[in-house]
Design a protein around this motif. Sequence first.
Motif, mmCIF file in Angstrom:
data_model
loop_
_atom_site.group_PDB
_atom_site.id
_atom_site.type_symbol
_atom_site.label_atom_id
_atom_site.label_comp_id
_atom_site.label_asym_id
_atom_site.label_seq_id
_atom_site.Cartn_x
_atom_site.Cartn_y
_atom_site.Cartn_z
ATOM 1 N N ILE A 258 1.882 -11.666 -5.987
ATOM 2 C CA ILE A 258 0.676 -11.455 -6.791
ATOM 3 C C ILE A 258 -0.245 -10.430 -6.135
ATOM 4 O O ILE A 258 -0.759 -9.522 -6.792
ATOM 5 N N ARG A 259 -0.441 -10.564 -4.825
ATOM 6 C CA ARG A 259 -1.319 -9.623 -4.120
ATOM 7 C C ARG A 259 -0.777 -8.200 -4.215
ATOM 8 O O ARG A 259 -1.542 -7.246 -4.418
ATOM 9 N N ALA A 260 0.547 -8.035 -4.060
ATOM 10 C CA ALA A 260 1.137 -6.700 -4.132
ATOM 11 C C ALA A 260 1.018 -6.120 -5.538
ATOM 12 O O ALA A 260 0.573 -4.974 -5.721
ATOM 13 N N ILE A 261 1.403 -6.899 -6.531
ATOM 14 C CA ILE A 261 1.418 -6.398 -7.910
ATOM 15 C C ILE A 261 0.014 -6.033 -8.377
ATOM 16 O O ILE A 261 -0.173 -5.036 -9.101
ATOM 17 N N ARG A 262 -0.992 -6.792 -7.939
ATOM 18 C CA ARG A 262 -2.366 -6.471 -8.339
ATOM 19 C C ARG A 262 -2.814 -5.111 -7.810
ATOM 20 O O ARG A 262 -3.662 -4.443 -8.424
ATOM 21 N N ILE B 294 0.838 -1.206 0.000
ATOM 22 C CA ILE B 294 0.000 0.000 0.000
ATOM 23 C C ILE B 294 0.871 1.252 0.000
ATOM 24 O O ILE B 294 0.601 2.224 -0.722
ATOM 25 N N GLU B 295 1.955 1.239 0.816
ATOM 26 C CA GLU B 295 2.873 2.380 0.822
ATOM 27 C C GLU B 295 3.565 2.533 -0.533
ATOM 28 O O GLU B 295 3.762 3.651 -1.023
ATOM 29 N N ASP B 296 3.937 1.401 -1.137
ATOM 30 C CA ASP B 296 4.543 1.477 -2.468
ATOM 31 C C ASP B 296 3.545 1.988 -3.495
ATOM 32 O O ASP B 296 3.920 2.695 -4.442
ATOM 33 N N ALA B 297 2.275 1.656 -3.332
ATOM 34 C CA ALA B 297 1.250 2.164 -4.250
ATOM 35 C C ALA B 297 1.221 3.691 -4.219
ATOM 36 O O ALA B 297 1.062 4.344 -5.264
ATOM 37 N N ALA B 298 1.397 4.265 -3.027
ATOM 38 C CA ALA B 298 1.423 5.731 -2.907
ATOM 39 C C ALA B 298 2.649 6.304 -3.624
ATOM 40 O O ALA B 298 2.568 7.369 -4.267
ATOM 41 N N ARG B 299 3.771 5.602 -3.525
ATOM 42 C CA ARG B 299 4.986 6.053 -4.211
ATOM 43 C C ARG B 299 4.799 5.975 -5.727
ATOM 44 O O ARG B 299 5.149 6.893 -6.474
ATOM 45 N N ILE B 300 4.252 4.860 -6.192
ATOM 46 C CA ILE B 300 4.023 4.670 -7.628
ATOM 47 C C ILE B 300 3.032 5.712 -8.155
ATOM 48 O O ILE B 300 3.238 6.294 -9.230
ATOM 49 N N GLU B 301 1.961 5.939 -7.405
ATOM 50 C CA GLU B 301 0.955 6.915 -7.833
ATOM 51 C C GLU B 301 1.553 8.309 -7.954
ATOM 52 O O GLU B 301 1.278 9.037 -8.927
ATOM 53 N N ALA B 302 2.406 8.682 -6.986
ATOM 54 C CA ALA B 302 3.033 10.006 -7.027
ATOM 55 C C ALA B 302 3.906 10.165 -8.271
ATOM 56 O O ALA B 302 3.893 11.215 -8.931
ATOM 57 N N VAL B 303 4.639 9.113 -8.599
ATOM 58 C CA VAL B 303 5.496 9.160 -9.779
ATOM 59 C C VAL B 303 4.660 9.221 -11.054
ATOM 60 O O VAL B 303 4.920 10.031 -11.956
ATOM 61 N N ARG B 304 3.651 8.373 -11.147
ATOM 62 C CA ARG B 304 2.808 8.355 -12.347
ATOM 63 C C ARG B 304 2.142 9.715 -12.574
ATOM 64 O O ARG B 304 2.090 10.221 -13.703
#
Length: 372
Positions: A210-214, A176-186
Amino acid sequence: MKVTKISATTAVIPLRNVTSFSTRTVSERHYTIVKILTDEGIEGIGFCYCGNAAGSIVTSAVRNLLAKHVIGQDPHNTEFIWDAMYKDALLMGRRGAVVRAISAIDNALWDINAKHAKLPLYQYLGGFYQDVVPAYASGGYYLDGKTPEHLAEECLSYVDMGFKAVKIKVGRVSAIEDAARIEAVRNAIGDEVELFTDANNAWNDATSAIRAIRLWEDYDLGWVEEPTMPDEMEASAAIAARVDVPIATGEIHQTRWDFMDMIDRQAAAIIQPDAGVCGGITEFRRIAAYAAAHSITIAPHWLADLHVHLVAATPNATYVEYFTDTEVLNIMEIFNNRLEVKGHGLALPQTPGIGVEIDEKALSKFSIDSWE
């Protein structure tokens, strides 16, 4: 033309800032540098990354196990020399440090041969790209106090340099924290720039990966790199089959046999051989040919000064991985020259051979065992 001398040294280069990725924290990097001299006065340079400790093991393999197979040989006989070195490594390790040593020697031989032909390496190998090769800016490491906003600013700076693809690290924090990092970059780089992620063996099992990547699939990732440990090809294949994001791997894998297994298992859509790791240019070309026969693309790992030539001479190669500074890939601190960023990629070097010149004064500060 005959080889008259081979020497090697270990360089230990501290990082200016302690840097982390998913499973490791690094404060220094170890490299083996190889010089091969011929009776025509042509000198070849080879190099490889050894890890963050005990790099002298690789250098010792060059000096004490493999050098005898090179002295007195015509450097054009790369297949014969490679075969002799690999067979002699039978009891010392057909993977790991010894194959990295084989890689450094093999690359130095190809440097000699291209110099002898008075051609840059990519033309000696048979050029495919002309003038410029595609490259992505690699970074996005974890640093103390680095926020998603800081990460987004970093990646936007790469786009401002001209890059149309960037890569960041994932896997050290929660998905979830990585999702925030990815979203900020995108959000910062927009939808037209490729965004790659590198997990550096973050997950112990396929289900966790799989759960993380999804969670990240809505961000249109170009790939997720190294989700599991390199020996876990069954897990990598399971992940690849169950997520929408392409899986990439291969930076630690060695020899054609590792990559044949990976491809046959459908464990990755993009393979990432490193010519400083996999067995050198000789083995890289075999791997690339097998991948091409299976419609698999290649995006080599690290060492842009070497891989700029291999991508330029490999039709199924897509990108060179490029670091814009020496913060992480710090071997450039002992090179006299740097690649030129041009357009959306890297300008192809036009000097004969690989084009790397060692800064002997800089190397002397980092060498722990001198040339021998």
